[in-house]
Write a protein that holds these residues in place. Structure first.
Motif, PDB file in Angstrom:
ATOM      1  N   PRO A  31       0.826  -1.211   0.000  1.00 50.55           N
ATOM      2  CA  PRO A  31       0.000   0.000   0.000  1.00 50.55           C
ATOM      3  C   PRO A  31       0.857   1.256   0.000  1.00 50.55           C
ATOM      4  O   PRO A  31       1.956   1.278   0.571  1.00 50.55           O
ATOM      5  N   ALA A  32       0.369   2.317  -0.619  1.00 52.27           N
ATOM      6  CA  ALA A  32       1.163   3.540  -0.774  1.00 52.27           C
ATOM      7  C   ALA A  32       1.569   4.135   0.571  1.00 52.27           C
ATOM      8  O   ALA A  32       2.681   4.632   0.728  1.00 52.27           O
ATOM      9  N   ALA A  33       0.678   4.111   1.566  1.00 52.86           N
ATOM     10  CA  ALA A  33       1.011   4.682   2.875  1.00 52.86           C
ATOM     11  C   ALA A  33       2.188   3.942   3.502  1.00 52.86           C
ATOM     12  O   ALA A  33       3.086   4.559   4.091  1.00 52.86           O
ATOM     13  N   GLU A  34       2.205   2.615   3.386  1.00 57.87           N
ATOM     14  CA  GLU A  34       3.315   1.832   3.933  1.00 57.87           C
ATOM     15  C   GLU A  34       4.603   2.108   3.163  1.00 57.87           C
ATOM     16  O   GLU A  34       5.687   2.182   3.758  1.00 57.87           O
ATOM     17  N   ALA A  35       4.496   2.237   1.845  1.00 58.70           N
ATOM     18  CA  ALA A  35       5.680   2.520   1.042  1.00 58.70           C
ATOM     19  C   ALA A  35       6.275   3.875   1.401  1.00 58.70           C
ATOM     20  O   ALA A  35       7.498   4.018   1.516  1.00 58.70           O
ATOM     21  N   ARG A  36       5.412   4.890   1.615  1.00 61.93           N
ATOM     22  CA  ARG A  36       5.921   6.215   1.988  1.00 61.93           C
ATOM     23  C   ARG A  36       6.617   6.177   3.349  1.00 61.93           C
ATOM     24  O   ARG A  36       7.686   6.789   3.530  1.00 61.93           O
ATOM     25  N   ALA A  37       6.021   5.471   4.296  1.00 58.15           N
ATOM     26  CA  ALA A  37       6.640   5.364   5.622  1.00 58.15           C
ATOM     27  C   ALA A  37       7.979   4.642   5.542  1.00 58.15           C
ATOM     28  O   ALA A  37       8.957   5.035   6.198  1.00 58.15           O
ATOM     29  N   ALA A  38       8.047   3.593   4.738  1.00 58.21           N
ATOM     30  CA  ALA A  38       9.298   2.853   4.597  1.00 58.21           C
ATOM     31  C   ALA A  38      10.369   3.704   3.927  1.00 58.21           C
ATOM     32  O   ALA A  38      11.543   3.688   4.341  1.00 58.21           O
ATOM     33  N   LEU A  39       9.985   4.454   2.899  1.00 60.05           N
ATOM     34  CA  LEU A  39      10.945   5.344   2.243  1.00 60.05           C
ATOM     35  C   LEU A  39      11.527   6.352   3.222  1.00 60.05           C
ATOM     36  O   LEU A  39      12.737   6.602   3.249  1.00 60.05           O
ATOM     37  N   GLU A  40      10.658   6.940   4.028  1.00 63.97           N
ATOM     38  CA  GLU A  40      11.120   7.941   4.985  1.00 63.97           C
ATOM     39  C   GLU A  40      12.056   7.337   6.025  1.00 63.97           C
ATOM     40  O   GLU A  40      13.011   7.985   6.469  1.00 63.97           O
ATOM     41  N   SER A  41      11.812   6.074   6.390  1.00 70.37           N
ATOM     42  CA  SER A  41      12.615   5.440   7.441  1.00 70.37           C
ATOM     43  C   SER A  41      14.035   5.126   6.991  1.00 70.37           C
ATOM     44  O   SER A  41      14.923   4.943   7.829  1.00 70.37           O
ATOM     45  N   VAL A  42      14.273   5.044   5.665  1.00 73.65           N
ATOM     46  CA  VAL A  42      15.621   4.699   5.186  1.00 73.65           C
ATOM     47  C   VAL A  42      16.287   5.855   4.455  1.00 73.65           C
ATOM     48  O   VAL A  42      17.409   5.702   3.966  1.00 73.65           O
ATOM     49  N   ARG A  43      15.622   6.994   4.384  1.00 69.93           N
ATOM     50  CA  ARG A  43      16.238   8.140   3.711  1.00 69.93           C
ATOM     51  C   ARG A  43      17.537   8.529   4.411  1.00 69.93           C
ATOM     52  O   ARG A  43      17.592   8.665   5.629  1.00 69.93           O
ATOM     53  N   GLY A  44      18.606   8.683   3.648  1.00 64.35           N
ATOM     54  CA  GLY A  44      19.905   9.050   4.207  1.00 64.35           C
ATOM     55  C   GLY A  44      20.772   7.867   4.607  1.00 64.35           C
ATOM     56  O   GLY A  44      21.938   8.049   4.962  1.00 64.35           O
ATOM     57  N   LEU A  45      20.238   6.652   4.535  1.00 61.57           N
ATOM     58  CA  LEU A  45      21.007   5.464   4.888  1.00 61.57           C
ATOM     59  C   LEU A  45      21.743   4.916   3.668  1.00 61.57           C
ATOM     60  O   LEU A  45      21.273   5.029   2.529  1.00 61.57           O
ATOM     61  N   ALA A  46      22.883   4.284   3.915  1.00 61.51           N
ATOM     62  CA  ALA A  46      23.557   3.544   2.858  1.00 61.51           C
ATOM     63  C   ALA A  46      22.638   2.410   2.419  1.00 61.51           C
ATOM     64  O   ALA A  46      21.848   1.878   3.208  1.00 61.51           O
ATOM     65  N   ALA A  47      22.733   2.028   1.151  1.00 61.97           N
ATOM     66  CA  ALA A  47      21.823   1.013   0.612  1.00 61.97           C
ATOM     67  C   ALA A  47      21.895  -0.278   1.418  1.00 61.97           C
ATOM     68  O   ALA A  47      20.869  -0.915   1.667  1.00 61.97           O
TER      69      ALA A  47
END
Length: 246
Positions: free
Chosen positions: A17-33
Motif C-alpha cells: 500500500p502507498a502509505a506503507e511505502a511512503r513510511a518505509a521510504l522515509e525510514s531509510v532516507r539518508g542510509l547507505a543502501a
C-alpha cells in the motif's frame, strides 16, 4: 535523472500500500543502501520487503556495492490494484484485489551525499510516467472482423472469451494486412501471455482463411485491468460458471 551521479529506479506496481511505502521510504532516507535493505528486511520496526527488493534492483543496475550508494529520496503514489481469480469450493469463484504503489527511488554515491551545492534530484512529475494505453480510433471492416474472430479465444482460467473479459483494448489492421492487437490480462504477472498468443495465432492465421497476413500483440498494463472492464455478456457467462463477485 538530473545528474549522472543520481540513480533513479521506478516500479509502477510495487505490491505494498502507498502509505506503507511512503513510511518505509522515509525510514531509510539518508542510509547507505546496505543499511536500508537490512532495516527493510530485518527491522527494527516495520519491515517492507517489496521496497528492499526495489533497492536490490537499483544496485544491480548501478554495478556498485551496497555500501557505496545512499538512499537520497523517493516518492510513493497509489498504484493500480492487481486483480486475480480466487477459486472456492463447489465451483464458486470471486476476485481478490491487492493494493500497489507507484514508487520512484533515488540513490547516489556515498562520496557525493551531503556535498554543498550539488544538484538535488527533481521530484517525479506526472508527465514522466508512462502513457496509458492508446485510445482506439474508429475500426475499419478488417479490424472489426479480427475483433469478431477473437471471440473464439477463450481464457483457460476463466472459461470466457478474451473480448467479453475486456482483455482486447484495440485492434488495427494496416494496409499490408498485418493486425496490431493491444491487449491486457488480469495482471502483468499472469502466466498466460504465451497461451493467448498461441490461441490468437490459430484463430487469425489458421482458422479464418487468411483474414490477416500476420499479427502482433502489444501488451498494455496501464491502466490495469479491472473487473469493471468485463462486458455484460461476459458477466452472464461468469455467473453461469460459478463466479459470484466481479
Amino acid at each position: 535523472m538530473t545528474t549522472a551521479a543520481v540513480l533513479t529506479v521506478h516500479e509502477q506496481q510495487l505490491r505494498v500500500p502507498a502509505a506503507e511505502a511512503r513510511a518505509a521510504l522515509e525510514s531509510v532516507r539518508g542510509l547507505a543502501a546496505i543499511q536500508a535493505v537490512a532495516k527493510l528486511r530485518l527491522g527494527p520496526g516495520r519491515t517492507c520487503e517489496p521496497l528492499a527488493r526495489l533497492i536490490d534492483k537499483a544496485l544491480a543496475r548501478a554495478g556498485l556495492g551496497p555500501e557505496q550508494l545512499v538512499v537520497v529520496g523517493g516518492e510513493a503514489r497509489e498504484g493500480e490494484d492487481i486483480v486475480r481469480v480466487r477459486r472456492k469450493a463447489h465451483g464458486k469463484a470471486d476476485w481478490i484485489s491487492s493494493p500497489t504503489s507507484d514508487v520512484r527511488l533515488s540513490l547516489e554515491p556515498a562520496g557525493l551525499h551531503g556535498l554543498p551545492g550539488k544538484l538535488a534530484p527533481e521530484p517525479a512529475r506526472l508527465e514522466d510516467l508512462p502513457p496509458t494505453a492508446p485510445k482506439p480510433g474508429p475500426p475499419d471492416a478488417r479490424a472489426r472482423a479480427v475483433r469478431e474472430a477473437l471471440y473464439e479465444v477463450i481464457d483457460p482460467d476463466l472459461g470466457v472469451n478474451i473480448v467479453d473479459l475486456g482483455f482486447v483494448r484495440h485492434v488495427q489492421v494496416d494496409d499490408d494486412g498485418a493486425a496490431a492487437i493491444t491487449m491486457t490480462l488480469t495482471s502483468a504477472a499472469c502466466p498466460l501471455t504465451r497461451v493467448m498468443e498461441d490461441q490468437i495465432r490459430t484463430v487469425l492465421l489458421e482458422g479464418t482463411g487468411g483474414l490477416v497476413r500476420d499479427f502482433r500483440i502489444e501488451w498494455s498494463w496501464l491502466p490495469a485491468w479491472r473487473p469493471a472492464d468485463i462486458s455484460e455478456d461476459g458477466r452472464e457467462q461468469l455467473r453461469a460458471i460459478g463466479f459470484t463477485h466481479f
